[in-house]
Design an enzyme around this catalytic site. Structure first.
Site, PDB file in Angstrom:
ATOM      1  N   ASP A 199      -5.283  -0.237   9.257  1.00 41.75           N
ATOM      2  CA  ASP A 199      -5.726   1.084   9.505  1.00 41.75           C
ATOM      3  C   ASP A 199      -6.711   0.984   8.868  1.00 41.75           C
ATOM      4  OD1 ASP A 199      -4.670   1.846   6.770  1.00 41.75           O
ATOM      5  OD2 ASP A 199      -3.462   3.582   7.743  1.00 41.75           O
ATOM      6  N   GLU A 228       0.504  -0.757  -0.104  1.00 40.06           N
ATOM      7  CA  GLU A 228       0.240   0.072  -0.110  1.00 40.06           C
ATOM      8  C   GLU A 228       0.761   0.870   0.104  1.00 40.06           C
ATOM      9  OE1 GLU A 228      -2.055   0.347   3.817  1.00 40.06           O
ATOM     10  OE2 GLU A 228      -3.209   2.107   3.126  1.00 40.06           O
ATOM     11  N   ASP A 261      -7.642   2.909   6.132  1.00 43.32           N
ATOM     12  CA  ASP A 261      -7.429   2.387   4.467  1.00 43.32           C
ATOM     13  C   ASP A 261      -7.074   1.212   4.157  1.00 43.32           C
ATOM     14  OD1 ASP A 261      -7.953   4.978   3.820  1.00 43.32           O
ATOM     15  OD2 ASP A 261      -6.177   5.904   3.868  1.00 43.32           O
ATOM     16  N   ASP A 308      -1.000  -1.323   5.902  1.00 41.88           N
ATOM     17  CA  ASP A 308      -1.003  -0.717   7.620  1.00 41.88           C
ATOM     18  C   ASP A 308      -2.504  -1.441   8.162  1.00 41.88           C
ATOM     19  OD1 ASP A 308       1.264   0.590   7.315  1.00 41.88           O
ATOM     20  OD2 ASP A 308      -0.210   2.326   6.164  1.00 41.88           O
TER      21      ASP A 308
END
Ligand code: TSJ
Length: 640
Positions: free
Chosen positions: A503, A428, A505, A501
């Site tokens: 998170d 990412e 996103d 990640d």
């Protein structure tokens, strides 16, 4: 055998039956377990014919203790009078003259048929003994054959019966010298008997197994609804999307045509067609006529009712077939079978009959049942959209091959060309991509960075996602192709590692990728090639030691393992995104084959992602969800 009875015609007869014994395959296909069961159908077909002629309501099939078979009907009884040509009873003639079956029927409406329509004489030739009892005119008539069809003595009256009692009872014992096995399989008989009962509405067929002490009454197969009940039976494990089973029939010039159908929420079709109770596995004019009419009527009704808009493209035969369960049955006095395996009906007049019966009845049904009509048209529209999306995906990935320049711009490939040792990290963000490139082992590790923009999953439908360049690059990098061209053996990396990640996103990207894999590359997931990298969540430093841990729990456990002084001095840092790790750190924690922890992605993970993907798409969940489900079909196609 009684020699005195033999004359010239006898010799001919025996030569006929001898030919069957010499080449049984020519008459019943095989002498394995299939051929053994074929004998039953040759006999049962005669009783079915009698039922189609309108004279028989009950048929009984009994597997006897010795694996002989009894078939009884309550029809008129095979004629017992002397046949003018053979000078023997019709019963004996039917059993001893090859191909005699139909010729002695006398105006009968012969519609059922065995493999070659050969019947009783073939069964006789291949049996060690056969006994036939005919109840007719208050008399019980009996004849027995032995050793491959030799008459023991001519048909004779062995007793009286009720004036009203008529029927035929046949018991035969397959010759164990001919067949590889002589054991009948209850379920094989049951499945076909049930089918015959569905195909001949109102006819009662009983199956009893006398080898089984428990089975005293047998199973009764009788369906007043005929092929409608067949459709219901097939759909009982499925989810129909409308209530009514559509059942239409018509007749012209002695040809009977009948169709029953209902749509389910599935993606495959279950279409079975029959001519004279025989499955036409390659379809033919009866099936074509219905399919043509089905496509035409759904389109015309859809347009007239406004469900199909001006701008929409017409639905194809494939679109209207999706989720369809349909039985087509034609009874024809003179069927012409075509094709290599004679599995296709060729009579062209049947196409017209099928088309007109179906289109009139089906249009009427749609007009009278607008709610169900809407469901049916919309189901076909979804199929159409899914088909277009999949087609687009295939075209896109086909065009995009490794030679494209911008492909190399994105992918930092590994040097090795051996898939077994090659890995691809799907990373990412550009910055993480940069670190990963620096930190990788360029021999075996390829890096493909994805930019965040495209990955707004809420807005991106899968077909749009497939139009996206980075996604296309993924597909191209895998090397397997997609859809019909998919080939697992061409996979260029045996480890596909998603590195995102922890998170929101990151999870969106994971969901999108897993959904993509699930729908288009399920075999890759099933083969265990897909992994998630597990970047650490915390770094714990004390003295010269650096320890990375994956989660809260691991952190607590680790801290607990330290002495109190060290624990108090330990520096605990929450790791930020992948992009903020430098190359060494990324390598050490997440990529190094020796140190990293990968999590294998299962199909179950993908299913969860897929559900999530559907939910993430926001408003109008239901139709979009359907769309996804439709698309999922193309994943099945990849399984081949
Ligand atoms: F052929 C057979 F032995 F395989 C066999 C025939 C086996 C079984 C179980 C049933 C039958 C069978 C034959 N059942 N019903 C009939 N009917 C006739 O053969 C028949 C009777 C009368 C007339 C008529 O025109 O009066 C015509 C036929 C074909």
């Amino acid at each position: 055998m009684n020699k005195e009875h033999y004359d010239a015609s006898d010799i001919q007869v025996l030569e006929g039956l001898e030919a069957v014994r010499k080449r049984p395959g020519m008459y019943i296909g095989t002498t394995d377990v299939k051929g053994l069961h074929h004998l039953v159908w040759e006999i049962v077909d005669n009783a079915i014919d009698e039922s189609l002629a309108g004279y028989c309501n009950n048929i009984e099939v009994i597997i006897n203790k010795d694996n002989s078979i009894t078939v009884k009907d309550d029809g008129r009884g095979i004629p017992v009078d002397i046949h003018p040509k053979t000078k023997k009873s019709t019963v004996e003639t039917v059993y001893t003259v090859l191909h005699a079956g139909g010729k002695f029927g006398g105006g009968g409406y012969k519609v059922s048929g065995g493999l070659h329509g050969v019947g009783a004489s073939v069964v006789n030739a291949l049996s060690s003994w056969v006994e036939v009892t005919v109840y007719k005119n208050g008399k019980v008539n009996f004849i027995r054959f032995e050793n491959g069809g030799k008459t023991t003595e001519p048909l004779k009256v062995i007793g009286d019966c009720d004036e009203n009692r008529t029927g035929t009872s046949v018991t035969f014992k397959p010759d164990s010298e001919i067949f590889d096995t002589d054991i009948y399989d209850y379920n094989t008989l049951k499945v076909r008997i049930r089918e015959l009962a569905f195909l001949n509405k109102g006819l009662r067929i009983t199956l009893r197994d006398d080898r089984d002490e428990e089975d005293t009454t047998g199973e009764i197969f009788m369906y007043e609804g005929g092929i409608s009940e067949y459709v219901k039976f097939i759909n009982q494990e499925k989810t129909p999307i409308h209530e009514n089973i559509i059942h239409l029939e018509g007749e012209e010039d002695g040809v009977m045509f009948e169709v029953a159908l209902q749509y389910t929420n599935g993606y495959n079709d279950n279409i079975y067609s029959f001519v004279n109770n025989i499955n036409t596995h390659d379809g033919g004019t009866h099936e074509d006529g219905v399919k043509r009419a089905l496509t035409r009527v759904i389109n015309s009704y859809g347009k007239k009712s406004g469900i199909i808009k001006e701008k929409d493209e017409s639905l194809t035969g494939d679109d209207v077939k999706e989720g369809l369960t349909m039985i087509v049955s034609c009874k024809h006095p003179n069927p012409q079978f075509e094709g290599q395996t004679k599995g296709r009906l060729g009579n062209s007049e049947v196409r017209k009959l099928a088309d007109s019966v179906f289109s009139e009845g089906f249009e009427k049904f749609l007009l009278e049942n607008p709610d169900e009509a809407k469901i049916i048209v919309e189901k076909a529209q979804l199929a159409c959209r899914a088909r277009n999306a999949a087609k687009k995906a295939r075209e896109i990935t086909r065009k995009n091959d490794l030679a494209t320049t911008n492909f190399f711009g994105k992918l930092s490939d590994c040097k090795s060309k051996d898939p077994k040792v090659s890995e691809i990290f799907i990373v990412e963000g550009d910055s993480a991509g940069g670190s990963a490139k620096k930190g990788r082992d360029a021999m075996t590790q390829a890096i493909l960075p994805l930019r965040g923009k495209i990955l707004n999953v809420e807005k991106a439908r899968l077909d749009k996602a497939l139009g996206n360049e980075e996604i296309r690059t993924i597909i191209t990098a895998f090397g397997t192709g997609i859809g019909n061209e998919f080939n697992l053996e061409k996979l260029r990396y045996h480890k596909i590692i998603i590195m995102t990640d922890a998170d929101v996103d990151g999870s969106h990207i994971r969901v999108l990728l897993l959904t993509l894999f699930y729908r288009f590359f399920r075999p890759i997931v099933e083969a265990g090639h897909v992994y998630a990298a597990q970047p650490p969540l915390f770094r714990i430093m004390h003295g010269k030691t650096r320890k990375y841990v994956l989660d809260e729990k691991e952190k607590e456990d680790y801290l607990a393992s330290l002495s109190e002084t060290i624990r108090n001095r330990a520096e605990i840092a929450r790791m930020k995104g992948l992009g903020e790790m430098d190359a060494d750190e990324l390598n050490e924690t997440t990529m190094d084959i020796e140190k990293r922890v990968l999590r294998k992605i299962t199909v179950e993970d993908c299913v969860q992602a897929d559900t999530m993907f559907s939910k993430l798409m926001g408003e109008e969940v239901e139709p979009r969800r359907n769309f996804i489900e439709e698309n999922a079909r193309y994943v099945k196609n990849l399984d081949i």
